[in-house]
Design a protein around this motif. Sequence first.
Motif, PDB file in Angstrom:
ATOM      1  N   ARG A  94       8.590  33.437  29.414  1.00  0.00           N
ATOM      2  CA  ARG A  94       7.330  33.216  28.711  1.00  0.00           C
ATOM      3  C   ARG A  94       7.027  31.740  28.432  1.00  0.00           C
ATOM      4  N   THR A  95       8.006  30.916  28.143  1.00  0.00           N
ATOM      5  CA  THR A  95       7.732  29.532  27.740  1.00  0.00           C
ATOM      6  C   THR A  95       7.863  28.567  28.909  1.00  0.00           C
ATOM      7  N   SER A  96       7.200  27.427  28.783  1.00  0.00           N
ATOM      8  CA  SER A  96       7.253  26.441  29.867  1.00  0.00           C
ATOM      9  C   SER A  96       8.675  25.951  30.114  1.00  0.00           C
ATOM     10  N   ARG A  97       9.424  25.728  29.070  1.00  0.00           N
ATOM     11  CA  ARG A  97      10.791  25.232  29.250  1.00  0.00           C
ATOM     12  C   ARG A  97      11.640  26.277  29.972  1.00  0.00           C
ATOM     13  N   ALA A  98      11.497  27.545  29.601  1.00  0.00           N
ATOM     14  CA  ALA A  98      12.268  28.602  30.268  1.00  0.00           C
ATOM     15  C   ALA A  98      11.763  28.795  31.701  1.00  0.00           C
ATOM     16  N   GLN A  99      10.454  28.701  31.917  1.00  0.00           N
ATOM     17  CA  GLN A  99       9.910  28.834  33.270  1.00  0.00           C
ATOM     18  C   GLN A  99      10.440  27.729  34.179  1.00  0.00           C
ATOM     19  N   SER A 100      10.743  26.570  33.606  1.00  0.00           N
ATOM     20  CA  SER A 100      11.203  25.438  34.425  1.00  0.00           C
ATOM     21  C   SER A 100      12.599  25.656  35.000  1.00  0.00           C
ATOM     22  N   THR A 101      13.238  26.766  34.627  1.00  0.00           N
ATOM     23  CA  THR A 101      14.552  27.093  35.196  1.00  0.00           C
ATOM     24  C   THR A 101      14.468  28.303  36.135  1.00  0.00           C
ATOM     25  N   ALA A 102      13.290  28.906  36.247  1.00  0.00           N
ATOM     26  CA  ALA A 102      13.122  30.084  37.110  1.00  0.00           C
ATOM     27  C   ALA A 102      12.924  29.657  38.561  1.00  0.00           C
ATOM     28  N   GLY A 103      13.212  30.542  39.475  1.00  0.00           N
ATOM     29  CA  GLY A 103      12.964  30.261  40.890  1.00  0.00           C
ATOM     30  C   GLY A 103      13.821  29.136  41.427  1.00  0.00           C
ATOM     31  N   VAL A 104      13.260  28.434  42.406  1.00  0.00           N
ATOM     32  CA  VAL A 104      13.989  27.345  43.059  1.00  0.00           C
ATOM     33  C   VAL A 104      13.188  26.047  42.960  1.00  0.00           C
ATOM     34  N   HIS A 105      13.910  24.935  42.952  1.00  0.00           N
ATOM     35  CA  HIS A 105      13.281  23.615  42.889  1.00  0.00           C
ATOM     36  C   HIS A 105      12.441  23.367  44.142  1.00  0.00           C
ATOM     37  N   VAL A 106      11.299  22.689  43.944  1.00  0.00           N
ATOM     38  CA  VAL A 106      10.425  22.297  45.049  1.00  0.00           C
ATOM     39  C   VAL A 106      10.113  20.817  44.906  1.00  0.00           C
ATOM     40  N   ASP A 107      10.305  20.061  45.970  1.00  0.00           N
ATOM     41  CA  ASP A 107       9.922  18.657  45.948  1.00  0.00           C
ATOM     42  C   ASP A 107       8.407  18.551  45.830  1.00  0.00           C
ATOM     43  N   ARG A 108       7.952  17.533  45.148  1.00  0.00           N
ATOM     44  CA  ARG A 108       6.513  17.344  44.947  1.00  0.00           C
ATOM     45  C   ARG A 108       5.750  17.301  46.276  1.00  0.00           C
ATOM     46  N   ALA A 109       6.346  16.735  47.291  1.00  0.00           N
ATOM     47  CA  ALA A 109       5.698  16.621  48.597  1.00  0.00           C
ATOM     48  C   ALA A 109       5.576  17.970  49.310  1.00  0.00           C
ATOM     49  N   ASN A 110       6.284  18.986  48.828  1.00  0.00           N
ATOM     50  CA  ASN A 110       6.289  20.294  49.488  1.00  0.00           C
ATOM     51  C   ASN A 110       5.634  21.395  48.659  1.00  0.00           C
ATOM     52  N   LEU A 111       4.787  21.020  47.712  1.00  0.00           N
ATOM     53  CA  LEU A 111       4.136  22.024  46.865  1.00  0.00           C
ATOM     54  C   LEU A 111       3.271  22.966  47.688  1.00  0.00           C
ATOM     55  N   GLN A 112       3.291  24.244  47.300  1.00  0.00           N
ATOM     56  CA  GLN A 112       2.440  25.266  47.904  1.00  0.00           C
ATOM     57  C   GLN A 112       1.710  26.005  46.786  1.00  0.00           C
ATOM     58  N   PRO A 113       0.537  26.579  47.090  1.00  0.00           N
ATOM     59  CA  PRO A 113      -0.188  27.331  46.071  1.00  0.00           C
ATOM     60  C   PRO A 113       0.709  28.395  45.427  1.00  0.00           C
TER      61      PRO A 113
END
Length: 177
Positions: free
Chosen positions: A108-127
């Motif tokens: 639910r929170t931004s801090r907790a969401q920042s640990t979900a999924g996998v890291h993405v480099d800024r240059a490789n962002l997708q919608p």
Amino acid sequence: MTTTRTSTISRRSFRGAALALFTGAGIALTPLTATADAGGPAAGAAAAPVAVAAAPVAAPNHAAQVAVDTALAQQGKPYVWGGTGPGGYDCSGLTFSAYQAAGVSIPRTSRAQSTAGVHVDRANLQPGDLIFFYDPVGHVGMYIGNGQMVHSSTYGKPVAVVPVDSMYGYNTARRVV
């Protein structure tokens, strides 16, 4: 020269209704930067051609596309601290609700969401990727393509699409689907 002013409320209502119609039909929209011609056409002259939006950037998968479409459909709704909709959202409430609509469970929170999924480099962002700001993380937006993100930033500012580069304090990005 006479100008007509349309109320902000009626423009927002129409915009929201139109966006809901398009997203309900499965049509993804991307924002276009407006341009103005100071000269304009002379009286009685034909109107200048209107720019047509480029093809929308498709998300990499169905769940991400549903999340993007859902988040975009919330444009104009107010910032509400702790809000998860439908009447208003805080930043993480918007991303949480958008992915919930896609059948994907994220924290639910931004801090907790920042640990979900996998890291993405800024240059490789997708919608559909989540973009986090500040250290420690205190804000999240959803990348929608073309260097843009949708987010609910703060009290007094509705859910909106903004350039990622207009936000300071970029921290990281995560792909949750």
